[in-house]
Design a protein around this motif. Structure first.
Motif, PDB file in Angstrom:
ATOM      1  N   ASN A 104       9.339  -5.087  12.476  1.00 12.47           N
ATOM      2  CA  ASN A 104       8.596  -4.658  11.300  1.00 12.47           C
ATOM      3  C   ASN A 104       8.010  -5.904  10.639  1.00 12.47           C
ATOM      4  N   TYR A 105       6.680  -5.943  10.519  1.00 15.68           N
ATOM      5  CA  TYR A 105       6.003  -7.093   9.937  1.00 15.68           C
ATOM      6  C   TYR A 105       5.478  -6.726   8.553  1.00 15.68           C
ATOM      7  N   ARG A 106       5.736  -7.590   7.576  1.00 11.18           N
ATOM      8  CA  ARG A 106       5.287  -7.321   6.215  1.00 11.18           C
ATOM      9  C   ARG A 106       4.644  -8.570   5.634  1.00 11.18           C
ATOM     10  N   GLY A 107       3.546  -8.369   4.921  1.00  9.92           N
ATOM     11  CA  GLY A 107       2.834  -9.475   4.319  1.00  9.92           C
ATOM     12  C   GLY A 107       2.050  -9.036   3.105  1.00  9.92           C
ATOM     13  N   PRO A 141     -12.322  -3.803   0.945  1.00 11.70           N
ATOM     14  CA  PRO A 141     -11.431  -4.403  -0.056  1.00 11.70           C
ATOM     15  C   PRO A 141      -9.981  -3.957   0.126  1.00 11.70           C
ATOM     16  N   LEU A 142      -9.081  -4.907   0.003  1.00 10.73           N
ATOM     17  CA  LEU A 142      -7.646  -4.651   0.141  1.00 10.73           C
ATOM     18  C   LEU A 142      -6.905  -5.675  -0.706  1.00 10.73           C
ATOM     19  N   ASN A 143      -6.004  -5.202  -1.521  1.00 10.66           N
ATOM     20  CA  ASN A 143      -5.249  -6.112  -2.382  1.00 10.66           C
ATOM     21  C   ASN A 143      -3.832  -5.584  -2.549  1.00 10.66           C
ATOM     22  N   GLY A 144      -2.883  -6.240  -1.914  1.00  8.83           N
ATOM     23  CA  GLY A 144      -1.496  -5.816  -2.047  1.00  8.83           C
ATOM     24  C   GLY A 144      -0.694  -6.051  -0.786  1.00  8.83           C
ATOM     25  N   LEU A 145       0.495  -5.452  -0.742  1.00 14.91           N
ATOM     26  CA  LEU A 145       1.396  -5.616   0.395  1.00 14.91           C
ATOM     27  C   LEU A 145       0.976  -4.719   1.553  1.00 14.91           C
ATOM     28  N   TRP A 146       1.221  -5.171   2.781  1.00 16.42           N
ATOM     29  CA  TRP A 146       0.966  -4.382   3.970  1.00 16.42           C
ATOM     30  C   TRP A 146       2.196  -4.432   4.876  1.00 16.42           C
ATOM     31  N   THR A 147       2.347  -3.448   5.732  1.00 12.38           N
ATOM     32  CA  THR A 147       3.454  -3.424   6.683  1.00 12.38           C
ATOM     33  C   THR A 147       3.026  -2.736   7.964  1.00 12.38           C
ATOM     34  N   LEU A 172      -2.208 -15.450  11.817  1.00 10.95           N
ATOM     35  CA  LEU A 172      -2.996 -14.808  10.773  1.00 10.95           C
ATOM     36  C   LEU A 172      -4.415 -15.357  10.857  1.00 10.95           C
ATOM     37  N   ARG A 173      -5.407 -14.454  10.803  1.00 13.88           N
ATOM     38  CA  ARG A 173      -6.797 -14.893  10.940  1.00 13.88           C
ATOM     39  C   ARG A 173      -7.678 -14.078   9.995  1.00 13.88           C
ATOM     40  N   ILE A 174      -8.634 -14.744   9.347  1.00 13.22           N
ATOM     41  CA  ILE A 174      -9.545 -14.066   8.423  1.00 13.22           C
ATOM     42  C   ILE A 174     -10.989 -14.392   8.790  1.00 13.22           C
ATOM     43  N   SER A 183     -10.894 -14.780   0.391  1.00 12.71           N
ATOM     44  CA  SER A 183      -9.951 -13.773   0.871  1.00 12.71           C
ATOM     45  C   SER A 183      -8.738 -14.483   1.459  1.00 12.71           C
ATOM     46  N   THR A 184      -7.564 -13.884   1.283  1.00 14.10           N
ATOM     47  CA  THR A 184      -6.333 -14.488   1.791  1.00 14.10           C
ATOM     48  C   THR A 184      -5.485 -13.452   2.523  1.00 14.10           C
ATOM     49  N   MET A 185      -4.693 -13.957   3.449  1.00 16.82           N
ATOM     50  CA  MET A 185      -3.739 -13.139   4.210  1.00 16.82           C
ATOM     51  C   MET A 185      -2.481 -13.981   4.365  1.00 16.82           C
ATOM     52  N   SER A 186      -1.333 -13.470   3.942  1.00 19.34           N
ATOM     53  CA  SER A 186      -0.132 -14.297   3.963  1.00 19.34           C
ATOM     54  C   SER A 186       1.090 -13.516   4.405  1.00 19.34           C
ATOM     55  N   MET A 187       2.113 -14.280   4.794  1.00 20.65           N
ATOM     56  CA  MET A 187       3.428 -13.720   5.111  1.00 20.65           C
ATOM     57  C   MET A 187       4.503 -14.522   4.387  1.00 20.65           C
ATOM     58  N   ASN A 188       4.194 -14.973   3.183  1.00 16.01           N
ATOM     59  CA  ASN A 188       5.112 -15.801   2.409  1.00 16.01           C
ATOM     60  C   ASN A 188       6.150 -14.946   1.693  1.00 16.01           C
ATOM     61  N   THR A 189       7.428 -15.226   1.943  1.00 13.07           N
ATOM     62  CA  THR A 189       8.508 -14.475   1.318  1.00 13.07           C
ATOM     63  C   THR A 189       8.460 -14.577  -0.200  1.00 13.07           C
ATOM     64  N   THR A 190       7.943 -15.678  -0.724  1.00 12.57           N
ATOM     65  CA  THR A 190       7.905 -15.882  -2.169  1.00 12.57           C
ATOM     66  C   THR A 190       6.958 -14.915  -2.875  1.00 12.57           C
ATOM     67  N   GLU A 191       6.155 -14.170  -2.112  1.00 11.61           N
ATOM     68  CA  GLU A 191       5.170 -13.278  -2.719  1.00 11.61           C
ATOM     69  C   GLU A 191       5.646 -11.831  -2.826  1.00 11.61           C
TER      70      GLU A 191
END
Length: 205
Positions: A104-107, A141-147, A172-174, A183-191
């Motif tokens: 399960n991938y979440r970002g 447009p997309l803003n928020g968590l994804w899984t 990760l590629r944009i 635009s940003t795409m991340s998998m940082n646990t701090t977020e």
């Protein structure tokens, strides 16, 4: 190696022969350990990725602290694609072998209208030719968590023995496209509630 990168995941191990694909929780108490032994790539400098028990003794989580890609106004070309290659040492009780049953991938994403993104993860046991890969694409447009979920169509077990290395490659590629802004795409646990979960399946050798 930092102690924080070594975790113990108690699993159930029975003396009776169990069929292939036995879940980790179906087995009596021995120990599985997981440890990051190698990391490289623009998305995970040494010391910025770790593994932790998932809390129910059936797998582990990968957590990143500096894994983000960005594109658009002012973003550097090299930041459009970030990758991380991890080597995770998995130690299991003698007489058992292990497979990854699902992941399960979440970002988190902040994509402007017109921008697109790709998250790609592949993993394989060192010495095995069988690689499992999951691609997920996103559009702004997309803003928020994804899984996303990845269920292995066929269970690929590591070679029998006390230790095996699971190689995990994530990208990760944009593409900013015709969008304006960054635009940003991340998998940082701090977020937030962000990590990668790998679920085990155990079998007798």
């Amino acid at each position: 190696m930092k102690n924080s990168n070594r975790v113990m995941a108690a699993v159930l191990v029975t003396a009776l022969a169990l069929p292939l694909g036995t879940p980790a929780h179906a087995a009596a108490a021995a120990a599985i350990t997981v440890e990051v032994i190698a990391s490289s790539g623009s998305g995970c400098a040494p010391g910025t990725a770790s593994v932790v028990s998932n809390g129910d003794d059936t797998g582990f989580r990968v957590r990143y602290r500096d894994f983000v890609a960005e594109a658009g106004d002012g973003a550097a070309l090299v930041d459009r694609r970030k990758n991380c290659q991890l080597g995770v040492l998995v130690t299991i009780p003698d007489g058992w072998t292990i497979a990854i049953a699902s992941a399960n991938y979440r970002g988190k994403a902040s994509l402007r209208s017109g921008a697109t993104a790709l998250q790609r993860t592949s993993y394989y046991w060192q010495g095995s030719s069988a690689t499992q890969r999951k691609d997920a694409t996103f559009a702004g447009p997309l803003n928020g968590l994804w899984t996303t979920w990845d269920v292995a169509p066929v269970l690929t077990y590591a070679e029998c023995g006390s230790q095996s290395v699971l190689n995990v490659n994530t990208e990760l590629r944009i593409d900013a496209g015709a969008s304006t802004g960054v635009s940003t795409m991340s998998m940082n646990t701090t977020e937030g509630d962000v990590d990668t979960l790998f679920n085990f399946s155990l079998s007798h050798c």
